[in-house]
Design an enzyme around this catalytic site. Structure first.
Site, PDB file in Angstrom:
ATOM      1  N   HIS A 194      17.513 -20.859  15.978  1.00  0.00           N
ATOM      2  CA  HIS A 194      16.968 -19.743  16.752  1.00  0.00           C
ATOM      3  C   HIS A 194      15.474 -19.641  16.487  1.00  0.00           C
ATOM      4  O   HIS A 194      15.026 -19.719  15.347  1.00  0.00           O
ATOM      5  CB  HIS A 194      17.663 -18.433  16.363  1.00  0.00           C
ATOM      6  CG  HIS A 194      17.360 -17.300  17.296  1.00  0.00           C
ATOM      7  ND1 HIS A 194      16.206 -16.546  17.176  1.00  0.00           N
ATOM      8  CD2 HIS A 194      18.017 -16.803  18.359  1.00  0.00           C
ATOM      9  CE1 HIS A 194      16.192 -15.633  18.137  1.00  0.00           C
ATOM     10  NE2 HIS A 194      17.278 -15.768  18.861  1.00  0.00           N
ATOM     11  N   ASN A 228      29.308 -13.617  19.149  1.00  0.00           N
ATOM     12  CA  ASN A 228      28.214 -12.640  19.156  1.00  0.00           C
ATOM     13  C   ASN A 228      26.892 -13.407  19.146  1.00  0.00           C
ATOM     14  O   ASN A 228      26.538 -14.044  18.153  1.00  0.00           O
ATOM     15  CB  ASN A 228      28.305 -11.724  17.933  1.00  0.00           C
ATOM     16  CG  ASN A 228      29.548 -10.863  17.957  1.00  0.00           C
ATOM     17  OD1 ASN A 228      29.979 -10.411  19.014  1.00  0.00           O
ATOM     18  ND2 ASN A 228      30.149 -10.661  16.797  1.00  0.00           N
ATOM     19  N   LEU A 229      26.181 -13.348  20.240  1.00  0.00           N
ATOM     20  CA  LEU A 229      24.987 -14.158  20.443  1.00  0.00           C
ATOM     21  C   LEU A 229      23.969 -13.966  19.319  1.00  0.00           C
ATOM     22  O   LEU A 229      23.554 -12.842  19.032  1.00  0.00           O
ATOM     23  CB  LEU A 229      24.358 -13.819  21.797  1.00  0.00           C
ATOM     24  CG  LEU A 229      23.147 -14.657  22.205  1.00  0.00           C
ATOM     25  CD1 LEU A 229      23.532 -16.119  22.366  1.00  0.00           C
ATOM     26  CD2 LEU A 229      22.539 -14.112  23.489  1.00  0.00           C
ATOM     27  N   ASP A 230      23.579 -15.075  18.693  1.00  0.00           N
ATOM     28  CA  ASP A 230      22.547 -15.109  17.653  1.00  0.00           C
ATOM     29  C   ASP A 230      22.879 -14.222  16.457  1.00  0.00           C
ATOM     30  O   ASP A 230      21.974 -13.770  15.736  1.00  0.00           O
ATOM     31  CB  ASP A 230      21.177 -14.701  18.229  1.00  0.00           C
ATOM     32  CG  ASP A 230      20.714 -15.651  19.318  1.00  0.00           C
ATOM     33  OD1 ASP A 230      21.034 -16.841  19.238  1.00  0.00           O
ATOM     34  OD2 ASP A 230      20.052 -15.180  20.270  1.00  0.00           O
ATOM     35  N   GLU A 231      24.154 -13.977  16.211  1.00  0.00           N
ATOM     36  CA  GLU A 231      24.543 -13.144  15.080  1.00  0.00           C
ATOM     37  C   GLU A 231      25.529 -13.853  14.154  1.00  0.00           C
ATOM     38  O   GLU A 231      26.161 -13.219  13.318  1.00  0.00           O
ATOM     39  CB  GLU A 231      25.138 -11.828  15.575  1.00  0.00           C
ATOM     40  CG  GLU A 231      24.137 -10.943  16.325  1.00  0.00           C
ATOM     41  CD  GLU A 231      24.718  -9.606  16.730  1.00  0.00           C
ATOM     42  OE1 GLU A 231      25.829  -9.277  16.257  1.00  0.00           O
ATOM     43  OE2 GLU A 231      24.073  -8.887  17.515  1.00  0.00           O
TER      44      GLU A 231
END
Length: 287
Positions: A194, A228-231
């Site tokens: 990311h 869960n996007l980018d988590e």
């Protein structure tokens, strides 16, 4: 000849005697411990351990040890794995237009820094986009994404991963959101980079957002992919200090360098079985 180097990883609920039992099993099997690290999570009550070992005598038999350890693992309710150093993990690299992470991983692979077998490259851009990169004999799969056919494209992605018998999937700046169905199939073995030191600026043009806010640090985060996007559980992060004199283009340039380094380190840890998932976090045993 004595058994080659192997890596044992395990996790379970913490209780007295785990280290002693594991050490005794290795000793009784004729093995020598080369490296051992452990962690007790006092918040969750979970125990994590990683051991590198090789044969200390002619009687060392890895197959016999695996059978014996399975009984020990059942007693403690362990989740565990045992892998030979010679057994390289099979890796699929996925990429979109920006190829800096892809090129870096291929260089580190060819130089021997990343001990893996690259079994496929999947891109949603055509092969001509990467004319500056030598893929050699690595199979290249151009699987473009269209809104109307995204699910069919993902089915092809999964079939490519499955057919390649991939152990690990790396999103080397693959700028497409994976469906929950595909993410579920790749749980614990899909790594993303990311372009931010999470939590951070989300959405389009993150470095320009950061510049507009006058930030003094930029960074990158490598994590496992979850629904869960980018988590997902974070594996590795890094930051770099910037100043008021840096332009958005400077931030992009410096950011790409951080992304390369962070993704390579995260993948190296994973290839060496140094990353164990601990709920929403990870335990990373450094080398």
């Amino acid at each position: 000849m004595p058994a080659a180097r192997h890596t044992l990883t395990l996790s379970c609920a913490d209780r007295p005697g785990i280290v002693a039992k594991v050490s005794a099993a290795l000793f009784e099997g004729g093995f020598n411990v080369l490296e051992a690290q452990q962690f007790d999570d006092l918040e969750t009550g979970n125990f994590f351990m990683r051991v590198d070992f090789d044969g200390a005598s002619e009687r060392a038999d890895v197959a016999a040890f695996r059978r014996a350890f399975a009984d020990l693992a059942a007693t403690f309710g362990m989740t565990w794995s045992l892998r030979s150093e010679a057994q390289r993990k099979r890796v699929v690299l996925m990429v979109s237009r920006f190829d800096h992470c892809l090129a870096d991983l291929l260089y580190r692979w060819r130089s021997g820094e990343l001990k893996m077998d690259v079994v496929a490259i999947i891109a949603n851009y055509s092969r001509e986009t990467y004319d500056n990169i030598d893929f050699g004999a690595i199979p290249f799969h151009h699987l473009p994404v269209e809104k109307e056919t995204k699910m069919e494209q993902e089915a092809q992605v999964w079939e490519t991963i499955r057919a390649a018998q991939a152990d690990v999937v790396v999103l080397a700046r693959y700028m497409q959101i994976l469906s929950e169905g595909l993410v579920a199939k790749l749980t614990g073995r899909c790594i993303n980079i990311h372009h931010s030191f999470l939590p951070g600026f989300k959405g389009a043009r993150p470095y320009h957002q950061a510049h507009a806010r006058g930030v003094k640090l930029i960074g990158a985060t490598a994590h496992f992919v979850t629904a869960n996007l980018d988590e997902g559980p974070i594996i590795e992060q890094a930051v770099e200090r910037i100043t008021h004199a840096d332009t958005p283009e400077d931030l992009v340039r410096k950011g790409r360098d951080i992304e390369r380094r962070v993704l390579a380190r995260a993948l190296a840890y994973h290839l060496q079985d140094r990353v164990l998932i601990n709920g929403a976090k990870t335990v990373v045993f450094p080398d």
